[in-house]
Design an enzyme around this catalytic site. Structure first.
Site, PDB file in Angstrom:
ATOM      1  N   ALA A   1       0.807  -1.223   0.000  1.00  6.43           N
ATOM      2  CA  ALA A   1       0.000   0.000   0.000  1.00  6.43           C
ATOM      3  C   ALA A   1       0.841   1.274   0.000  1.00  6.43           C
ATOM      4  CB  ALA A   1      -0.935  -0.019   1.211  1.00  6.43           C
TER       5      ALA A   1
ATOM      6  N   GLU B   1      10.380  -5.427  -5.062  1.00  6.37           N
ATOM      7  CA  GLU B   1       9.440  -6.243  -4.288  1.00  6.37           C
ATOM      8  C   GLU B   1       9.935  -7.676  -4.220  1.00  6.37           C
ATOM      9  OE1 GLU B   1       6.800  -8.105  -2.203  1.00  6.37           O
ATOM     10  OE2 GLU B   1       6.723  -5.906  -2.374  1.00  6.37           O
ATOM     11  N   ALA B   2       9.952  -8.238  -2.992  1.00  2.00           N
ATOM     12  CA  ALA B   2      10.475  -9.587  -2.791  1.00  2.00           C
ATOM     13  C   ALA B   2       9.513 -10.674  -3.244  1.00  2.00           C
ATOM     14  CB  ALA B   2      10.828  -9.780  -1.315  1.00  2.00           C
TER      15      ALA B   2
ATOM     16  N   CYS C   1      -6.192  -6.979   3.439  1.00  2.99           N
ATOM     17  CA  CYS C   1      -7.249  -6.977   4.453  1.00  2.99           C
ATOM     18  C   CYS C   1      -8.459  -7.790   4.002  1.00  2.99           C
ATOM     19  CB  CYS C   1      -7.674  -5.551   4.776  1.00  2.99           C
ATOM     20  SG  CYS C   1      -6.363  -4.572   5.548  1.00  2.99           S
TER      21      CYS C   1
ATOM     22  N   TYR D   1     -30.424  14.083  10.136  1.00  2.91           N
ATOM     23  CA  TYR D   1     -31.493  13.370  10.839  1.00  2.91           C
ATOM     24  C   TYR D   1     -32.682  13.101   9.936  1.00  2.91           C
ATOM     25  CZ  TYR D   1     -35.777  12.790  13.518  1.00  2.91           C
ATOM     26  OH  TYR D   1     -36.986  12.340  13.965  1.00  2.91           O
TER      27      TYR D   1
END
Length: 560
Positions: A15, A37-38, A47, A436
């Site tokens: 992210a 990036e590994a 998530c 409301y």
């Protein structure tokens, strides 16, 4: 910062790293931006992983697609975002003096030169001491963790799962294993109640009852001492219990991945995450950090906090891109707003728990209410339970927690988060304005009612915890007969007088301290105030009988 053409290397394609890279590319089209990036699979909604396992999301690949159906792979980032992703390549060392980073992959190894280095290495699962390496022992953090569990469930090899850790991921997994697959689930937690990082026990007990009502076995106050797998299953020794299951998932949180930052000479904070300033710069010039590997400043405590949330990581990535491009922006303190789904119960919280603040020596107070999320006469109105933590000396609100059905709790916590970030007091919460209409909200929003209860408490209208032991109390039950019949109370001494009859029947009220009870707490507070004018010592049951039913008694019915 000068914004002439620069070489930016970002380590981590999740992210924070990708948000930073894509935003920076829009701001600086001519710069060299490389992301290392590994893992082979990256840029997915981690998530959402529990919801793939639960069947709420049909397939794992959906977590990696854009809203318009395109996979976010290296080709997508190269062609659409104009960002180079080197994957799978692992950053193994960094030389700050030469401004190079060494990376290794299947095709060999190489050095990358940089002018600005961004460390967005994220976090990794926290492990128990001496964890056994065995196919029956799992963690649940990345893409690759889903497949072995799903195959085991589909093939009938996993009928009973032990989940160690009742945090956000643990409670999500408990639902996933049981609701779709029908597996037996034992949820094991060292703390007194689930979700201890965001909930105090009054709401934690509500979560326990709801899990149990959905056939999840919950073991609290049960620290795990040993996990013993074998060919036929796995044994988990927790507290005085011994759980036998087909598989165990250890979900006891995460720790920041800081090896690269440490090698670069960046300071770590007291949370052991990377220490950054409000521009997300580390202690090393031209080395920056963002995401689940950094520590934030908490708005309530004023101190450092490790809060690994995707919402914060995305914001940090954008802020850092703006900083690198020379814009005057900062990433301010956070309140740690979080939400989680526990079967059909929604749980949300922001700020800090009373337990945590009390342990830190702060003299905080709490109030609890139960209220309908819409006009009480609206057919779909649902009960929500809210807990506020505040500082009686300054009236500042320090935390709000809630549980309820549908999305109405998260809505209130979102509002509370904006107020807490700005240092709001009880009075500010009392004055909150809301949209409301009977289908959407009551005339007085529950957040405002919660603040009014706190204001009353500062005036001496005291309440007691919903978990108070009534076996030692003299209780004045001011509900109407129909309410009492539906939800009877038991106490050391129980006096039943309707609220409207208290004045006329005052001779029947015993001397000495009283605990006044009604359904939600509103009538009780009124009676306590009236009794106080007669110098009759009395307090009332926070959240009323409605809260107590959910936290102590079996069942999950609303009391409307």
């Amino acid at each position: 910062m000068e914004t002439q053409q620069r070489r930016v290397v970002i380590v981590g394609a999740s992210a924070a790293g990708l948000r930073c890279a894509c935003r920076l590319r829009r701001l600086e089209p001519e710069w060299s931006i490389t992301v290392v990036e590994a893992n082979e699979v990256f840029s997915y909604g981690a998530c959402g992983l529990p919801y793939v396992l639960s069947g709420d999301i049909d397939e794992l690949g959906a977590l990696r697609r854009t809203p318009y159906g395109v996979d976010r792979d290296d080709e997508f980032f190269a062609s659409v975002k104009k960002v180079e992703i080197l994957s799978p390549w692992r950053a193994t060392s960094v030389n700050v003096e030469d401004k190079t980073i060494h990376i290794e992959g299947a095709d060999g190894q190489r050095d990358l030169e940089w002018d600005e280095l961004v460390i967005a290495t994220g976090a990794s699962p926290r492990r128990l001491p001496d964890p056994p390496e065995h196919p029956r022992v799992h963690t649940f953090h990345v893409w690759e963790d889903v497949k072995p569990l799903k195959i085991g469930l589909m093939q009938g090899e996993i009928d009973h799962v032990a989940v160690v850790g009742a945090g956000l991921v643990g409670v999500e997994l408990a639902e996933a294993f049981h609701s779709l697959w029908g597996a037996d689930v034992t949820l094991i937690e060292a703390a007194a109640t689930p979700l201890p990082e965001i909930l105090d026990p009054e709401l934690g007990e509500v979560v326990v009852r709801h899990l149990e009502a959905n056939e999840v076995r919950v073991l609290t106050r049960s620290p795990v001492s040993e996990i013993v797998p074998d060919d036929d299953g796995v044994t988990v020794k927790a507290g005085s219990a011994e759980v036998r299951a087909d598989a165990v998932v250890v979900a006891v949180g995460v720790v920041p991945q800081v090896d690269l930052a440490r090698e670069a000479g960046a300071k770590l904070g007291s949370s052991r995450a990377i220490q950054v300033d409000d521009r997300l710069q580390t202690s090393v010039p031209h080395v920056w950090a963002a995401g689940d590997c950094v520590e934030c400043r908490h708005v309530v405590t004023g101190g450092p906090a490790f809060i690994p949330l995707g919402s914060l990581a995305n914001r940090q990535g954008r802020v850092l891109a703006n900083v690198l491009a020379g814009r005057v922006v900062s990433f301010g303190p956070v309140a740690g707003a979080a939400a989680v789904k526990v079967f059909d119960l929604n749980v949300a919280a922001v700020g800090v728990t009373a337990g945590r603040l009390g342990a830190d020596g702060m003299g905080v107070r709490s109030v609890w209410i139960s209220a309908e999320d819409r006009a009480h006469y609206w057919p779909e109105a649902k009960l929500i339970l809210l807990h506020m933590v505040y500082d009686p000396a300054t009236r500042r609100v320090l935390g709000v927690q809630g549980v309820g059905e549908e999305g109405e709790v998260a809505k209130r916590i979102d509002v509370a988060a904006q107020l807490i970030i700005r240092g709001a007091t009880i009075d500010d919460f009392e004055s909150v304005e809301h949209a409301y209409a009977p289908p959407y909200a009551p005339a007085l929003d529950p957040l405002a009612v919660l603040a009014m209860a706190a204001a009353n408490q500062t005036e001496g209208i005291e309440m007691m915890s919903p978990l108070t032991n009534l076996a030692t109390a003299t209780v004045l039950d001011v509900r109407v007969p129909e309410e009492r019949e539906e939800r009877p109370l038991q106490a050391k001494q129980l006096v039943e007088i309707e609220a409207g009859e208290v004045a006329a029947r005052s001779a029947e009220i015993p001397d000495g301290p009283l605990l006044v009870a009604c359904a939600h707490g509103t009538r009780s507070a009124e009676i306590v105030r009236k009794l106080g004018k007669r110098d009759q010592p009395a307090r009332y049951l926070g959240g009323g009988v409605s809260w107590r039913v959910r936290a102590i008694e079996a069942g999950t019915q609303d009391e409307n």
